[in-house]
Design a protein around this motif. Structure first.
Motif, mmCIF file in Angstrom:
data_model
loop_
_atom_site.group_PDB
_atom_site.id
_atom_site.type_symbol
_atom_site.label_atom_id
_atom_site.label_comp_id
_atom_site.label_asym_id
_atom_site.label_seq_id
_atom_site.Cartn_x
_atom_site.Cartn_y
_atom_site.Cartn_z
ATOM 1 N N VAL A 95 -15.907 -5.700 -0.893
ATOM 2 C CA VAL A 95 -14.781 -4.952 -1.482
ATOM 3 C C VAL A 95 -15.256 -3.637 -2.105
ATOM 4 C CG1 VAL A 95 -13.147 -4.942 -3.419
ATOM 5 C CG2 VAL A 95 -13.123 -6.818 -1.779
ATOM 6 N N PRO A 96 -16.330 -3.627 -2.908
ATOM 7 C CA PRO A 96 -16.775 -2.341 -3.481
ATOM 8 C C PRO A 96 -17.150 -1.302 -2.426
ATOM 9 C CG PRO A 96 -17.777 -4.176 -4.653
ATOM 10 C CD PRO A 96 -17.137 -4.755 -3.428
ATOM 11 N N LEU A 97 -17.720 -1.754 -1.312
ATOM 12 C CA LEU A 97 -18.081 -0.815 -0.250
ATOM 13 C C LEU A 97 -16.845 -0.171 0.347
ATOM 14 C CD1 LEU A 97 -20.857 -2.811 1.670
ATOM 15 C CD2 LEU A 97 -21.143 -1.110 -0.133
ATOM 16 N N ILE A 98 -15.819 -0.980 0.592
ATOM 17 C CA ILE A 98 -14.591 -0.458 1.194
ATOM 18 C C ILE A 98 -13.841 0.429 0.205
ATOM 19 C CG2 ILE A 98 -12.373 -1.087 2.227
ATOM 20 C CD1 ILE A 98 -13.683 -3.659 3.223
ATOM 21 N N GLU A 99 -13.861 0.062 -1.081
ATOM 22 C CA GLU A 99 -13.187 0.883 -2.092
ATOM 23 C C GLU A 99 -13.812 2.272 -2.186
ATOM 24 O OE1 GLU A 99 -11.462 -2.375 -5.317
ATOM 25 O OE2 GLU A 99 -13.460 -1.498 -5.614
ATOM 26 N N ARG A 100 -15.121 2.347 -2.042
ATOM 27 C CA ARG A 100 -15.767 3.666 -2.085
ATOM 28 C C ARG A 100 -15.358 4.515 -0.888
ATOM 29 N NH1 ARG A 100 -20.219 0.734 -4.328
ATOM 30 N NH2 ARG A 100 -21.245 0.489 -2.299
ATOM 31 N N GLU A 101 -15.127 3.875 0.251
ATOM 32 C CA GLU A 101 -14.709 4.600 1.449
ATOM 33 C C GLU A 101 -13.220 4.921 1.432
ATOM 34 O OE1 GLU A 101 -17.902 2.073 4.194
ATOM 35 O OE2 GLU A 101 -15.751 1.856 4.495
ATOM 36 N N ASP A 102 -12.428 4.032 0.805
ATOM 37 C CA ASP A 102 -10.969 4.159 0.811
ATOM 38 C C ASP A 102 -10.431 3.775 -0.569
ATOM 39 O OD1 ASP A 102 -8.271 4.204 1.319
ATOM 40 O OD2 ASP A 102 -8.255 2.449 2.642
ATOM 41 N N PRO A 103 -10.342 4.738 -1.496
ATOM 42 C CA PRO A 103 -9.892 4.426 -2.860
ATOM 43 C C PRO A 103 -8.514 3.777 -2.920
ATOM 44 C CG PRO A 103 -10.908 6.598 -2.779
ATOM 45 C CD PRO A 103 -10.770 6.137 -1.356
ATOM 46 N N ALA A 104 -7.641 4.028 -1.936
ATOM 47 C CA ALA A 104 -6.304 3.424 -1.940
ATOM 48 C C ALA A 104 -6.372 1.909 -1.807
ATOM 49 C CB ALA A 104 -5.463 4.015 -0.811
ATOM 50 N N PHE A 105 -7.493 1.416 -1.311
ATOM 51 C CA PHE A 105 -7.677 -0.021 -1.137
ATOM 52 C C PHE A 105 -7.645 -0.748 -2.483
ATOM 53 C CE2 PHE A 105 -10.697 -3.641 -0.068
ATOM 54 C CZ PHE A 105 -9.826 -4.296 0.785
ATOM 55 N N ILE A 106 -7.972 -0.039 -3.552
ATOM 56 C CA ILE A 106 -8.025 -0.643 -4.891
ATOM 57 C C ILE A 106 -6.672 -1.223 -5.283
ATOM 58 C CG2 ILE A 106 -8.395 -0.153 -7.350
ATOM 59 C CD1 ILE A 106 -10.413 1.991 -6.497
ATOM 60 N N LYS A 107 -5.579 -0.612 -4.860
ATOM 61 C CA LYS A 107 -4.235 -1.087 -5.220
ATOM 62 C C LYS A 107 -4.003 -2.500 -4.707
ATOM 63 C CE LYS A 107 0.695 -0.053 -4.761
ATOM 64 N NZ LYS A 107 1.710 0.892 -4.188
ATOM 65 N N ASP A 108 -4.350 -2.751 -3.450
ATOM 66 C CA ASP A 108 -4.171 -4.087 -2.897
ATOM 67 C C ASP A 108 -5.105 -5.093 -3.574
ATOM 68 O OD1 ASP A 108 -2.163 -3.533 -0.974
ATOM 69 O OD2 ASP A 108 -3.667 -2.634 0.324
ATOM 70 N N VAL A 109 -6.315 -4.666 -3.870
ATOM 71 C CA VAL A 109 -7.273 -5.555 -4.520
ATOM 72 C C VAL A 109 -6.763 -5.978 -5.898
ATOM 73 C CG1 VAL A 109 -9.602 -5.733 -5.474
ATOM 74 C CG2 VAL A 109 -9.249 -4.639 -3.252
ATOM 75 N N SER A 110 -6.138 -5.055 -6.615
ATOM 76 C CA SER A 110 -5.695 -5.335 -7.979
ATOM 77 C C SER A 110 -4.578 -6.373 -8.034
ATOM 78 C CB SER A 110 -5.220 -4.043 -8.659
ATOM 79 O OG SER A 110 -4.048 -3.542 -8.034
ATOM 80 N N THR A 111 -3.842 -6.574 -6.929
ATOM 81 C CA THR A 111 -2.714 -7.521 -6.929
ATOM 82 C C THR A 111 -2.945 -8.723 -6.021
ATOM 83 O OG1 THR A 111 -1.599 -6.270 -5.161
ATOM 84 C CG2 THR A 111 -1.056 -5.682 -7.441
ATOM 85 N N MET A 112 -4.145 -8.859 -5.453
ATOM 86 C CA MET A 112 -4.360 -9.872 -4.420
ATOM 87 C C MET A 112 -4.264 -11.311 -4.944
ATOM 88 S SD MET A 112 -8.470 -9.491 -3.763
ATOM 89 C CE MET A 112 -8.580 -10.937 -2.699
ATOM 90 N N LEU A 113 -4.517 -11.523 -6.238
ATOM 91 C CA LEU A 113 -4.457 -12.882 -6.764
ATOM 92 C C LEU A 113 -3.041 -13.317 -7.120
ATOM 93 C CD1 LEU A 113 -7.651 -13.035 -9.004
ATOM 94 C CD2 LEU A 113 -7.337 -13.842 -6.649
#
Length: 236
Positions: A95-113
Protein backbone atom coordinates in the motif's frame (compact mmCIF):
# COMPACT_ATOMS: atom_id res chain seq x y z
CA UNK A 1 -10.89 -41.66 -11.37
CA UNK A 2 -10.81 -39.86 -8.00
CA UNK A 3 -12.40 -36.54 -7.06
CA UNK A 4 -10.96 -33.76 -4.89
CA UNK A 5 -13.46 -31.25 -3.49
CA UNK A 6 -11.87 -27.96 -2.46
CA UNK A 7 -14.19 -26.04 -0.15
CA UNK A 8 -13.80 -22.35 0.49
CA UNK A 9 -14.49 -21.52 4.13
CA UNK A 10 -17.71 -19.86 5.21
CA UNK A 11 -17.96 -16.11 5.67
CA UNK A 12 -15.40 -14.80 8.15
CA UNK A 13 -15.98 -11.89 10.53
CA UNK A 14 -15.10 -8.90 8.34
CA UNK A 15 -14.36 -5.80 10.44
CA UNK A 16 -14.48 -7.70 13.75
CA UNK A 17 -11.61 -8.02 16.22
CA UNK A 18 -11.15 -11.68 15.18
CA UNK A 19 -11.56 -11.84 11.42
CA UNK A 20 -10.54 -15.50 11.36
CA UNK A 21 -13.68 -16.69 13.20
CA UNK A 22 -16.76 -17.55 11.16
CA UNK A 23 -19.63 -15.09 11.31
CA UNK A 24 -23.09 -16.41 12.11
CA UNK A 25 -23.76 -16.30 8.38
CA UNK A 26 -20.60 -18.30 7.78
CA UNK A 27 -21.72 -20.98 10.20
CA UNK A 28 -25.09 -21.11 8.47
CA UNK A 29 -23.39 -21.47 5.07
CA UNK A 30 -21.31 -24.38 6.35
CA UNK A 31 -24.35 -26.16 7.76
CA UNK A 32 -26.17 -25.74 4.43
CA UNK A 33 -23.10 -27.17 2.69
CA UNK A 34 -23.18 -30.20 4.98
CA UNK A 35 -26.88 -30.72 4.29
CA UNK A 36 -26.19 -30.48 0.56
CA UNK A 37 -23.60 -33.25 0.68
CA UNK A 38 -25.93 -35.41 2.75
CA UNK A 39 -28.91 -34.89 0.44
CA UNK A 40 -26.72 -35.76 -2.54
CA UNK A 41 -25.47 -38.91 -0.81
CA UNK A 42 -21.88 -37.70 -1.10
CA UNK A 43 -19.56 -39.56 1.25
CA UNK A 44 -15.84 -38.92 1.60
CA UNK A 45 -12.93 -41.29 1.98
CA UNK A 46 -10.53 -38.69 3.39
CA UNK A 47 -10.71 -35.17 4.79
CA UNK A 48 -8.07 -32.43 4.84
CA UNK A 49 -8.01 -28.90 6.22
CA UNK A 50 -5.83 -25.86 6.48
CA UNK A 51 -4.86 -24.73 9.95
CA UNK A 52 -6.79 -21.42 10.03
CA UNK A 53 -9.72 -21.06 12.40
CA UNK A 54 -12.27 -20.20 9.69
CA UNK A 55 -11.27 -23.27 7.68
CA UNK A 56 -11.46 -25.61 10.66
CA UNK A 57 -14.74 -24.10 11.87
CA UNK A 58 -16.29 -24.65 8.43
CA UNK A 59 -15.20 -28.27 8.59
CA UNK A 60 -16.59 -28.49 12.12
CA UNK A 61 -20.04 -27.32 11.06
CA UNK A 62 -20.13 -29.80 8.17
CA UNK A 63 -18.93 -32.60 10.45
CA UNK A 64 -21.67 -31.75 12.94
CA UNK A 65 -24.35 -32.15 10.26
CA UNK A 66 -22.84 -35.47 9.19
CA UNK A 67 -22.77 -36.76 12.76
CA UNK A 68 -26.37 -35.67 13.37
CA UNK A 69 -27.34 -37.71 10.30
CA UNK A 70 -25.34 -40.73 11.48
CA UNK A 71 -22.89 -40.43 8.58
CA UNK A 72 -19.14 -40.73 9.04
CA UNK A 73 -16.77 -37.99 7.97
CA UNK A 74 -13.12 -39.09 8.31
CA UNK A 75 -10.96 -37.23 10.81
CA UNK A 76 -9.09 -34.45 9.03
CA UNK A 77 -5.42 -34.20 8.29
CA UNK A 78 -4.24 -30.61 8.80
CA UNK A 79 -1.74 -28.99 6.47
CA UNK A 80 -0.55 -25.36 6.29
CA UNK A 81 -0.32 -25.82 2.52
CA UNK A 82 -4.08 -25.11 2.46
CA UNK A 83 -3.78 -21.89 4.47
CA UNK A 84 -4.53 -18.52 2.93
CA UNK A 85 -1.69 -16.12 2.15
CA UNK A 86 -1.09 -13.33 4.66
CA UNK A 87 -3.02 -10.59 2.89
CA UNK A 88 -2.43 -8.15 5.76
CA UNK A 89 1.34 -8.47 5.27
CA UNK A 90 0.90 -7.86 1.55
CA UNK A 91 -1.21 -4.77 2.22
CA UNK A 92 1.29 -3.39 4.73
CA UNK A 93 4.14 -3.87 2.29
CA UNK A 94 2.60 -2.63 -0.94
CA UNK A 95 0.00 0.00 0.00
CA UNK A 96 2.72 2.59 0.82
CA UNK A 97 4.41 1.92 -2.52
CA UNK A 98 1.20 2.47 -4.46
CA UNK A 99 0.30 5.57 -2.42
CA UNK A 100 3.62 7.16 -3.35
CA UNK A 101 2.88 6.50 -7.02
CA UNK A 102 -0.81 7.47 -6.81
CA UNK A 103 -1.72 9.78 -3.89
CA UNK A 104 -5.45 9.49 -4.75
CA UNK A 105 -5.22 5.86 -3.64
CA UNK A 106 -5.06 7.09 -0.02
CA UNK A 107 -8.80 7.92 -0.08
CA UNK A 108 -9.81 4.32 -0.72
CA UNK A 109 -7.30 3.05 1.84
CA UNK A 110 -8.71 5.35 4.52
CA UNK A 111 -12.23 3.85 4.19
CA UNK A 112 -11.41 0.22 3.34
CA UNK A 113 -12.24 -1.15 6.80
CA UNK A 114 -15.71 0.39 6.85
CA UNK A 115 -16.61 0.26 3.16
CA UNK A 116 -16.60 -3.15 1.46
CA UNK A 117 -16.35 -1.60 -2.00
CA UNK A 118 -13.31 0.41 -1.00
CA UNK A 119 -11.80 -2.71 0.55
CA UNK A 120 -12.31 -4.70 -2.64
CA UNK A 121 -10.84 -1.89 -4.75
CA UNK A 122 -7.74 -1.66 -2.57
CA UNK A 123 -7.46 -5.40 -2.11
CA UNK A 124 -7.74 -6.16 -5.83
CA UNK A 125 -5.18 -3.56 -6.86
CA UNK A 126 -2.66 -4.54 -4.21
CA UNK A 127 -2.97 -8.29 -4.68
CA UNK A 128 -2.71 -8.01 -8.47
CA UNK A 129 0.44 -5.95 -7.98
CA UNK A 130 1.81 -8.60 -5.62
CA UNK A 131 1.03 -11.44 -8.05
CA UNK A 132 2.79 -9.59 -10.88
CA UNK A 133 6.10 -10.00 -9.06
CA UNK A 134 7.12 -6.45 -9.96
CA UNK A 135 8.17 -5.58 -6.39
CA UNK A 136 10.74 -7.16 -4.08
CA UNK A 137 10.06 -6.38 -0.42
CA UNK A 138 12.21 -7.82 2.35
CA UNK A 139 10.33 -10.38 4.40
CA UNK A 140 7.38 -10.57 2.00
CA UNK A 141 7.02 -13.95 0.24
CA UNK A 142 6.23 -13.78 -3.45
CA UNK A 143 2.96 -15.07 -4.89
CA UNK A 144 4.92 -17.63 -6.89
CA UNK A 145 6.34 -19.08 -3.65
CA UNK A 146 2.87 -19.24 -2.09
CA UNK A 147 1.45 -20.96 -5.17
CA UNK A 148 4.31 -23.47 -5.19
CA UNK A 149 3.56 -24.47 -1.58
CA UNK A 150 -0.13 -24.93 -2.42
CA UNK A 151 0.67 -27.02 -5.50
CA UNK A 152 3.01 -29.25 -3.50
CA UNK A 153 0.30 -29.67 -0.86
CA UNK A 154 -2.31 -30.67 -3.43
CA UNK A 155 0.07 -33.25 -4.88
CA UNK A 156 0.65 -34.59 -1.38
CA UNK A 157 -3.11 -35.02 -0.90
CA UNK A 158 -3.35 -36.81 -4.24
CA UNK A 159 -0.38 -39.04 -3.40
CA UNK A 160 -2.12 -40.17 -0.18
CA UNK A 161 -5.41 -40.93 -1.93
CA UNK A 162 -6.62 -44.32 -3.08
CA UNK A 163 -7.84 -44.90 -6.61
CA UNK A 164 -11.51 -44.01 -7.01
CA UNK A 165 -11.69 -42.06 -3.75
CA UNK A 166 -13.53 -38.86 -2.86
CA UNK A 167 -11.46 -36.35 -0.93
CA UNK A 168 -12.70 -33.13 0.69
CA UNK A 169 -10.35 -30.32 1.70
CA UNK A 170 -11.35 -27.15 3.56
CA UNK A 171 -9.30 -24.16 2.50
CA UNK A 172 -9.51 -20.56 1.26
CA UNK A 173 -9.80 -18.58 -1.96
CA UNK A 174 -6.08 -18.17 -2.55
CA UNK A 175 -5.20 -21.89 -2.49
CA UNK A 176 -8.22 -22.76 -4.63
CA UNK A 177 -7.26 -20.12 -7.20
CA UNK A 178 -3.63 -21.25 -7.13
CA UNK A 179 -4.69 -24.83 -7.80
CA UNK A 180 -6.95 -23.83 -10.69
CA UNK A 181 -4.20 -21.63 -12.11
CA UNK A 182 -1.67 -24.44 -11.90
CA UNK A 183 -3.98 -26.96 -13.55
CA UNK A 184 -5.07 -24.53 -16.29
CA UNK A 185 -1.67 -22.93 -16.87
CA UNK A 186 -2.88 -19.39 -16.12
CA UNK A 187 -0.75 -16.31 -15.58
CA UNK A 188 -0.33 -15.21 -11.97
CA UNK A 189 -2.44 -12.04 -12.29
CA UNK A 190 -5.34 -13.98 -13.79
CA UNK A 191 -4.94 -16.73 -11.24
CA UNK A 192 -5.19 -14.50 -8.18
CA UNK A 193 -8.22 -12.73 -9.68
CA UNK A 194 -10.07 -16.06 -9.60
CA UNK A 195 -10.03 -15.96 -5.80
CA UNK A 196 -12.27 -12.87 -5.76
CA UNK A 197 -14.98 -14.76 -7.66
CA UNK A 198 -15.17 -17.58 -5.13
CA UNK A 199 -18.25 -17.56 -2.93
CA UNK A 200 -17.99 -18.50 0.72
CA UNK A 201 -18.70 -22.21 1.28
CA UNK A 202 -18.42 -22.85 -2.46
CA UNK A 203 -17.19 -26.09 -4.04
CA UNK A 204 -14.50 -26.48 -6.69
CA UNK A 205 -13.89 -30.02 -7.94
CA UNK A 206 -10.93 -31.68 -9.57
CA UNK A 207 -10.63 -35.14 -11.08
CA UNK A 208 -7.34 -36.95 -10.77
CA UNK A 209 -5.83 -40.28 -11.79
CA UNK A 210 -2.28 -41.62 -12.22
CA UNK A 211 -0.70 -38.29 -11.29
CA UNK A 212 -2.87 -36.26 -13.70
CA UNK A 213 -5.33 -33.67 -12.43
CA UNK A 214 -8.01 -31.70 -14.27
CA UNK A 215 -10.58 -29.09 -13.30
CA UNK A 216 -14.11 -30.50 -13.14
CA UNK A 217 -16.24 -27.65 -11.73
CA UNK A 218 -15.42 -24.17 -10.41
CA UNK A 219 -17.12 -22.16 -7.67
CA UNK A 220 -20.33 -24.13 -7.22
CA UNK A 221 -22.70 -22.35 -4.84
CA UNK A 222 -26.13 -23.48 -6.01
CA UNK A 223 -26.68 -25.05 -2.59
CA UNK A 224 -26.69 -21.52 -1.14
CA UNK A 225 -29.00 -19.93 -3.68
CA UNK A 226 -32.57 -19.61 -2.55
CA UNK A 227 -31.46 -19.79 1.06
CA UNK A 228 -32.52 -16.77 3.15
CA UNK A 229 -33.39 -14.82 0.00
CA UNK A 230 -29.92 -15.44 -1.45
CA UNK A 231 -28.36 -13.61 1.49
CA UNK A 232 -26.19 -16.68 2.05
CA UNK A 233 -24.26 -16.02 -1.16
CA UNK A 234 -21.34 -13.90 0.03
CA UNK A 235 -17.77 -13.28 -1.06
CA UNK A 236 -16.19 -11.51 1.93
Amino acid sequence: MSILYLIRHGQASFGASDYDALSEGGRHQARVLGDFFLSAGTHFDACWSGTLKRQKQTLGQVRERFLEAGVDLPLPTDTPALDEYDYEAVLRALVPLIEREDPAFIKDVSTMLSDRRAFQKVFGRVMTRWASGSDRVDGLPEWSAFAAVVTAGIHEIIAHSDRGSRIVAFTSGGPIAATVGSVMGLAAEKTIALSWQLANASITRFKFSDGRISLDTFNEYGHLEGQAGNRLVTYR
